[in-house]
Design a protein around this motif. Sequence first.
Motif, PDB file in Angstrom:
ATOM      1  N   ILE A   5       0.809  -1.047  -0.021  1.00 39.45           N
ATOM      2  CA  ILE A   5       0.140  -0.018   0.072  1.00 39.45           C
ATOM      3  C   ILE A   5       1.179   1.056   0.015  1.00 39.45           C
ATOM      4  O   ILE A   5       1.846   1.337   0.680  1.00 39.45           O
ATOM      5  CB  ILE A   5      -0.916  -0.087   1.098  1.00 39.45           C
ATOM      6  N   ILE A   6       0.640   2.148  -1.075  1.00 44.13           N
ATOM      7  CA  ILE A   6       1.649   3.170  -1.000  1.00 44.13           C
ATOM      8  C   ILE A   6       0.432   4.482  -0.195  1.00 44.13           C
ATOM      9  O   ILE A   6       1.012   4.830   0.764  1.00 44.13           O
ATOM     10  CB  ILE A   6       1.600   3.815  -2.535  1.00 44.13           C
ATOM     11  N   ASP A   7      -0.475   4.753  -0.854  1.00 44.57           N
ATOM     12  CA  ASP A   7      -1.536   5.824  -0.481  1.00 44.57           C
ATOM     13  C   ASP A   7      -2.236   5.170   0.467  1.00 44.57           C
ATOM     14  O   ASP A   7      -3.316   4.644   0.209  1.00 44.57           O
ATOM     15  CB  ASP A   7      -2.139   6.473  -1.631  1.00 44.57           C
ATOM     16  N   SER A   8      -2.030   5.338   1.964  1.00 41.80           N
ATOM     17  CA  SER A   8      -2.875   4.834   2.957  1.00 41.80           C
ATOM     18  C   SER A   8      -4.063   5.868   3.074  1.00 41.80           C
ATOM     19  O   SER A   8      -5.144   5.688   4.002  1.00 41.80           O
ATOM     20  CB  SER A   8      -2.251   4.593   4.298  1.00 41.80           C
ATOM     21  N   ILE A   9      -4.279   6.952   2.081  1.00 39.98           N
ATOM     22  CA  ILE A   9      -5.559   7.903   2.315  1.00 39.98           C
ATOM     23  C   ILE A   9      -6.661   7.424   1.406  1.00 39.98           C
ATOM     24  O   ILE A   9      -7.802   7.279   1.711  1.00 39.98           O
ATOM     25  CB  ILE A   9      -4.988   9.289   2.335  1.00 39.98           C
ATOM     26  N   SER A  10      -6.123   7.111   0.047  1.00 41.11           N
ATOM     27  CA  SER A  10      -7.227   6.527  -1.011  1.00 41.11           C
ATOM     28  C   SER A  10      -7.513   5.242  -0.690  1.00 41.11           C
ATOM     29  O   SER A  10      -8.392   4.772  -1.097  1.00 41.11           O
ATOM     30  CB  SER A  10      -6.421   6.844  -2.299  1.00 41.11           C
ATOM     31  N   GLU A  11      -6.527   4.429   0.091  1.00 38.96           N
ATOM     32  CA  GLU A  11      -6.772   2.775   0.245  1.00 38.96           C
ATOM     33  C   GLU A  11      -7.103   2.753   1.709  1.00 38.96           C
ATOM     34  O   GLU A  11      -6.471   1.989   2.276  1.00 38.96           O
ATOM     35  CB  GLU A  11      -5.602   2.163  -0.410  1.00 38.96           C
ATOM     36  N   LYS A  12      -7.650   3.491   2.156  1.00 39.90           N
ATOM     37  CA  LYS A  12      -7.869   3.623   3.857  1.00 39.90           C
ATOM     38  C   LYS A  12      -8.612   2.355   4.136  1.00 39.90           C
ATOM     39  O   LYS A  12      -8.146   1.636   5.405  1.00 39.90           O
ATOM     40  CB  LYS A  12      -8.519   4.769   4.479  1.00 39.90           C
ATOM     41  N   ASP A  13      -9.387   1.788   3.501  1.00 38.84           N
ATOM     42  CA  ASP A  13     -10.182   0.547   3.886  1.00 38.84           C
ATOM     43  C   ASP A  13      -9.228  -0.741   4.131  1.00 38.84           C
ATOM     44  O   ASP A  13      -9.238  -1.385   5.174  1.00 38.84           O
ATOM     45  CB  ASP A  13     -11.039   0.313   3.024  1.00 38.84           C
ATOM     46  N   LYS A  14      -8.530  -0.721   3.117  1.00 38.25           N
ATOM     47  CA  LYS A  14      -7.352  -1.857   2.860  1.00 38.25           C
ATOM     48  C   LYS A  14      -6.202  -1.605   3.883  1.00 38.25           C
ATOM     49  O   LYS A  14      -6.018  -2.715   4.618  1.00 38.25           O
ATOM     50  CB  LYS A  14      -6.663  -1.797   1.596  1.00 38.25           C
TER      51      LYS A  14
END
Lengths: 120, 296
Positions: A50-59
């Motif tokens: 995961i790079i962007d933990s804001i856009s992929e916050k569910d993951k």
Amino acid sequence: MGLFGLSKEASPPAPKISSDGTPIAPDRSQRARCWEARDAYFVCLDKNGIIDSISEKDKAAKTCAAEGRGFEANCASSWVTYFKKRRVMEYQRNQTLERLKAEGAQEMPGQLGPGGQQRS
Amino acid sequence: MSKVFVPSKNLLATFSRALRHGNPQPISAQCQRLSTITTPGLPRTAPQPSCLHSTPKTGVRTFSTSPQRKYKTVQEQRSRYRSGPFSWKAGLLFLISGAGLIFYFRYEKARMERKRVAEATKGVGRPKVGGPFELVDQNGKPFTDGDMKGKYSLVYFGFSHCPDICPEELDKMARMIDLVRASAPSSAPPLLPIFITCDPARDTPAVLATYLSEFHPDIIGLTGTWEQIKQVCKKYRVYFSTPEGVKPGQDYLVDHSIYFYLMDPEGDFVEAIGRQHSPEQAASIIKSHMGDWKGK
């Protein structure tokens, strides 16, 4: 308070109050704890790609729940957002650099702008 | 050209004798020689009689009123004519002054290079960094640009709630201060480290006192009203994005420029030190500028 607003305990302890009643910024040891928690969280993100933990916050919330809580418990929420955005920015910068290098761009002497060698 | 042309005695005697006897033959050679001295451009093939005829009857007077020459004798003039305007004395003088100039220029070049950097912002029509301000230090005492005069100031803008860059830079600043103080020339003006907050709402004097004591006891922390801070940031060309009217407990970040500004004892900007400089490099930059300071 926290970025995800999920749990009450995921926020740093209340800041110390200075003699004139203004909250004091985190001191050296608090900063160190925050950076440690941040690094642990980012290691987990790296492991899970995961790079962007804001856009992929569910993951991110699913795979790195414990580290994420530790991160938010030790850092102010503005810092959490800042570090997460910065991680993305640094990733993109490194990608650009690698792409340029692959294209045969010549490296110029000097250094990148602010934060150039922060954690790389 | 101060010497008067005085013909040699026997030449005069010959000349006057020839005039007296009306015999042009014995002096013709001398006459021609003289004519080449006084008028070098005159063709040598000029007819000899004209030489005599053009000479007035009072021959001696003619010589005394002729253009002033610096040679006493024809022989001297001839030898000078053969060697040209150069002599070993002139050559030696040329070499000595040449060597002197080269030495002088080399010495000046290194100094001027630093001076060029230091004075790039002095004078009219140059971008001005820095300027007058009125703020409050971490002990609540007023602090103005006048307190910076007579010292080299190292100015840094930041805020105490800064996540990572400011603390690193302040640690660097502390190291710089110690390095400069340890080995700065004794005649140089002292170094004054200054931290100006970009976040006056949260950085009150008391907060700055606690925050800065972690880094170096000598750093002066400055704060003020939002308007005062905005003005000082503008004067130092610092990017200022702090929102106005935030509440003390609010959680936010501030963007700001992250350069150290080295200011000379007259309050003029000297050089910016950035993140690419190590504390050692920064200290040596500061020290060499301090060593240049002559006091004006």
